[in-house]
Write a protein that holds these residues in place. Structure first.
Motif, PDB file in Angstrom:
ATOM      1  N   THR A 194       0.833  -1.191   0.000  1.00  0.00           N
ATOM      2  CA  THR A 194       0.000   0.000   0.000  1.00  0.00           C
ATOM      3  C   THR A 194       0.877   1.254   0.000  1.00  0.00           C
ATOM      4  OG1 THR A 194      -0.125  -0.052   2.424  1.00  0.00           O
ATOM      5  CG2 THR A 194      -1.890  -1.156   1.192  1.00  0.00           C
ATOM      6  N   GLU A 195       0.272   2.363  -0.400  1.00  0.00           N
ATOM      7  CA  GLU A 195       0.981   3.636  -0.418  1.00  0.00           C
ATOM      8  C   GLU A 195       0.783   4.363   0.907  1.00  0.00           C
ATOM      9  OE1 GLU A 195       0.454   6.086  -3.905  1.00  0.00           O
ATOM     10  OE2 GLU A 195      -0.408   4.383  -4.994  1.00  0.00           O
ATOM     11  N   GLN A 197      -0.072   7.113   3.460  1.00  0.00           N
ATOM     12  CA  GLN A 197      -1.050   8.203   3.512  1.00  0.00           C
ATOM     13  C   GLN A 197      -2.096   8.116   2.407  1.00  0.00           C
ATOM     14  OE1 GLN A 197       1.645  11.682   3.664  1.00  0.00           O
ATOM     15  NE2 GLN A 197       0.993  11.921   5.789  1.00  0.00           N
ATOM     16  N   LYS A 198      -2.226   6.945   1.777  1.00  0.00           N
ATOM     17  CA  LYS A 198      -3.284   6.724   0.802  1.00  0.00           C
ATOM     18  C   LYS A 198      -4.044   5.477   1.212  1.00  0.00           C
ATOM     19  CE  LYS A 198      -4.259   6.048  -4.095  1.00  0.00           C
ATOM     20  NZ  LYS A 198      -3.688   5.881  -5.473  1.00  0.00           N
ATOM     21  N   ASP A 199      -5.327   5.632   1.464  1.00  0.00           N
ATOM     22  CA  ASP A 199      -6.132   4.524   1.960  1.00  0.00           C
ATOM     23  C   ASP A 199      -6.226   3.405   0.915  1.00  0.00           C
ATOM     24  OD1 ASP A 199      -6.483   6.270   4.024  1.00  0.00           O
ATOM     25  OD2 ASP A 199      -8.614   6.656   3.639  1.00  0.00           O
ATOM     26  N   TYR A 200      -6.193   2.176   1.403  1.00  0.00           N
ATOM     27  CA  TYR A 200      -6.411   1.013   0.536  1.00  0.00           C
ATOM     28  C   TYR A 200      -7.871   0.984   0.089  1.00  0.00           C
ATOM     29  CZ  TYR A 200      -7.225  -3.860  -0.779  1.00  0.00           C
ATOM     30  OH  TYR A 200      -7.600  -5.004  -1.438  1.00  0.00           O
ATOM     31  N   THR A 201      -8.108   0.756  -1.196  1.00  0.00           N
ATOM     32  CA  THR A 201      -9.467   0.729  -1.739  1.00  0.00           C
ATOM     33  C   THR A 201     -10.000  -0.695  -1.737  1.00  0.00           C
ATOM     34  OG1 THR A 201      -9.091   2.676  -3.122  1.00  0.00           O
ATOM     35  CG2 THR A 201     -10.909   1.228  -3.740  1.00  0.00           C
ATOM     36  N   LYS A 241     -14.351  14.268  -0.633  1.00  0.00           N
ATOM     37  CA  LYS A 241     -13.148  14.265   0.202  1.00  0.00           C
ATOM     38  C   LYS A 241     -13.358  13.478   1.483  1.00  0.00           C
ATOM     39  CE  LYS A 241      -9.628  17.356   2.111  1.00  0.00           C
ATOM     40  NZ  LYS A 241      -9.215  18.772   2.284  1.00  0.00           N
ATOM     41  N   THR A 323     -12.991   2.283   1.563  1.00  0.00           N
ATOM     42  CA  THR A 323     -11.540   2.282   1.741  1.00  0.00           C
ATOM     43  C   THR A 323     -11.193   1.994   3.194  1.00  0.00           C
ATOM     44  OG1 THR A 323     -11.307   4.641   2.303  1.00  0.00           O
ATOM     45  CG2 THR A 323     -11.347   4.067  -0.046  1.00  0.00           C
ATOM     46  N   GLN A 325      -7.736   2.707   5.997  1.00  0.00           N
ATOM     47  CA  GLN A 325      -6.424   3.313   6.204  1.00  0.00           C
ATOM     48  C   GLN A 325      -5.389   2.264   6.608  1.00  0.00           C
ATOM     49  OE1 GLN A 325      -7.696   5.788   9.404  1.00  0.00           O
ATOM     50  NE2 GLN A 325      -8.012   7.602   8.118  1.00  0.00           N
ATOM     51  N   GLU A 336       1.940   6.318   9.854  1.00  0.00           N
ATOM     52  CA  GLU A 336       1.524   5.778   8.561  1.00  0.00           C
ATOM     53  C   GLU A 336       2.428   4.604   8.198  1.00  0.00           C
ATOM     54  OE1 GLU A 336      -1.028   6.861   6.807  1.00  0.00           O
ATOM     55  OE2 GLU A 336      -1.473   8.805   7.743  1.00  0.00           O
ATOM     56  N   GLN A 338       2.935   0.805   5.511  1.00  0.00           N
ATOM     57  CA  GLN A 338       2.650   0.110   4.258  1.00  0.00           C
ATOM     58  C   GLN A 338       2.613  -1.384   4.518  1.00  0.00           C
ATOM     59  OE1 GLN A 338       6.060   2.429   2.418  1.00  0.00           O
ATOM     60  NE2 GLN A 338       4.756   2.191   0.602  1.00  0.00           N
TER      61      GLN A 338
END
Length: 368
Positions: A194-195, A197-201, A241, A323, A325, A336, A338
């Motif tokens: 995962t990235e 600060q980008k939530d997993y979809t 958002k 999503t 986090q 945060e 990964q």
């Protein structure tokens, strides 16, 4: 009328409207009065074809093709979980379902993950819609209605043939389905890392009206410390958002608390559990592969969870995105992180649905 053939304790005394049928390898069309007819060495109608034998590598088998209207109430499947060359049969078999003659599947997922058995490993599951008993007796009780046709296929992407595939599809034929019926859907996804600060979809691209009914998540921790502070988010009907619904943490969403931990003989133990609507049935940090050439027991921690929104469905009128986090915690506080995350989203919606993104090739579906 619809309640009368869905089942449940409250409807047992009611007159049921429909015709009960079952599909298996012995009766692939579910025809009346034609079950158990295959001949074996024991004679006629003596367990002559109870399962598929030697499903060839690269083949696609139609498990069920039902004409007319009805509702599937139960699916049983069981297979081996490894062959002489590989361990990942449960991820190399792909389950697909099509409703009312659609060209793209409403269900597309590795077989094991659909039944909450990620990582190519069997897991005992004791819940309302999904049950997995020893050894890999996999059952699904999500009702699956259709008005014109239902089709279920299984693709063998494994490098070898699968010696035995046993299955049964129990359903009711009926013309009493309401006009505004919603259809069952399930989709598998994965991010191998995962990235930050980008939530997993878990789910996106859903348009139309429906309700979200469940999540299975398989998480491989790629770093130390506690991994489960991430909040699940449901973006409903134009949310941009910020979502309309936001949870309180990963372990809370899947029904646990305080890192699933308890004290035992002075040690902190991470507890697994199964309940009707939420569970944590699988945890392992051991390499169970019989093909581990170097005999290294070096598998990263693997955890599998389920959460069924049966008593608390998430309703949407126009669109849905789900999503979660990737946030952990340590002695320095939340941070945060990964990880390697895969999931199956389960939902009902009115057709047509948006086509799914292409399924990852089998090598990218394998666990670390």
């Amino acid at each position: 009328m619809y309640r009368s053939f869905l089942g449940g304790l409250g409807t047992l005394p009611l007159i049921k409207h429909g015709k009960s049928r079952a599909i298996s390898w012995e009766n692939p069309r579910g025809e009346k009065g034609k079950a158990g007819m295959a001949v074996s060495k024991l004679g006629p109608s003596r367990k002559g074809a109870p399962f598929i034998l030697n499903m060839a590598a690269g083949s696609v088998v139609t498990l069920a093709e039902i004409e007319g209207g009805g509702i599937i109430n139960h699916i049983l499947m069981t297979v081996i979980d490894r062959t002489k060359k590989d361990d990942y049969v449960l991820q190399d078999l792909v389950l697909r379902m099509y409703w009312d003659g659609e060209d793209t599947p409403s269900v597309e997922t590795p077989l094991g993950d659909f039944f909450c058995c990620g990582f190519g490993r069997e897991s005992r599951v004791n819940s309302i819609p999904v049950v997995v008993n020893p050894a890999r007796s996999m059952h699904c009780y999500f009702p699956m209605p259709f008005k014109k046709k239902a089709k279920i296929t299984l693709e063998n992407q494994h490098k070898e043939e699968i010696p035995v595939v046993a299955y049964q599809v129990d359903y009711v034929l009926t013309d009493a389905l309401p006009k505004d019926i919603e259809y069952f859907h399930a989709q598998w996804r994965r991010e191998r890392m995962t990235e930050k600060q980008k939530d997993y979809t878990i789910l996106s691209g859903v348009k139309g009206k429906g309700h979200y009914v469940g999540t299975y998540m398989a998480l491989t921790a790629l770093g130390r410390y506690w991994w489960g502070e991430g909040e699940i988010k449901f973006y409903l009907d134009g949310d941009d958002k910020y979502p309309t619904i936001c949870g309180t943490g990963t372990e809370d969403y899947f029904g646990g608390a305080w890192s699933f931990a308890s004290q035992c003989d002075g040690r902190t133990v991470e507890n697994t559990y199964c309940t009707p609507f939420m569970g944590y049935p699988y945890y392992s940090h051991h390499d169970r592969s019989v093909h581990n050439f170097y005999h290294n027991d070096d598998t990263l921690p693997q955890r599998g969870f389920y959460r069924w929104h049966i008593m608390d469905p998430v309703l949407f009128e126009e669109d849905l995105r789900v999503t979660i986090q990737q946030i952990g915690a340590c002695h320095k506080g939340n941070y945060e992180r990964q990880d390697d995350v895969s999931s199956v989203a389960y939902w009902y919606q009115a057709e047509p649905h948006n086509p799914f993104a292409p399924l990852m090739k089998k090598e990218d579906r394998w666990p670390r």
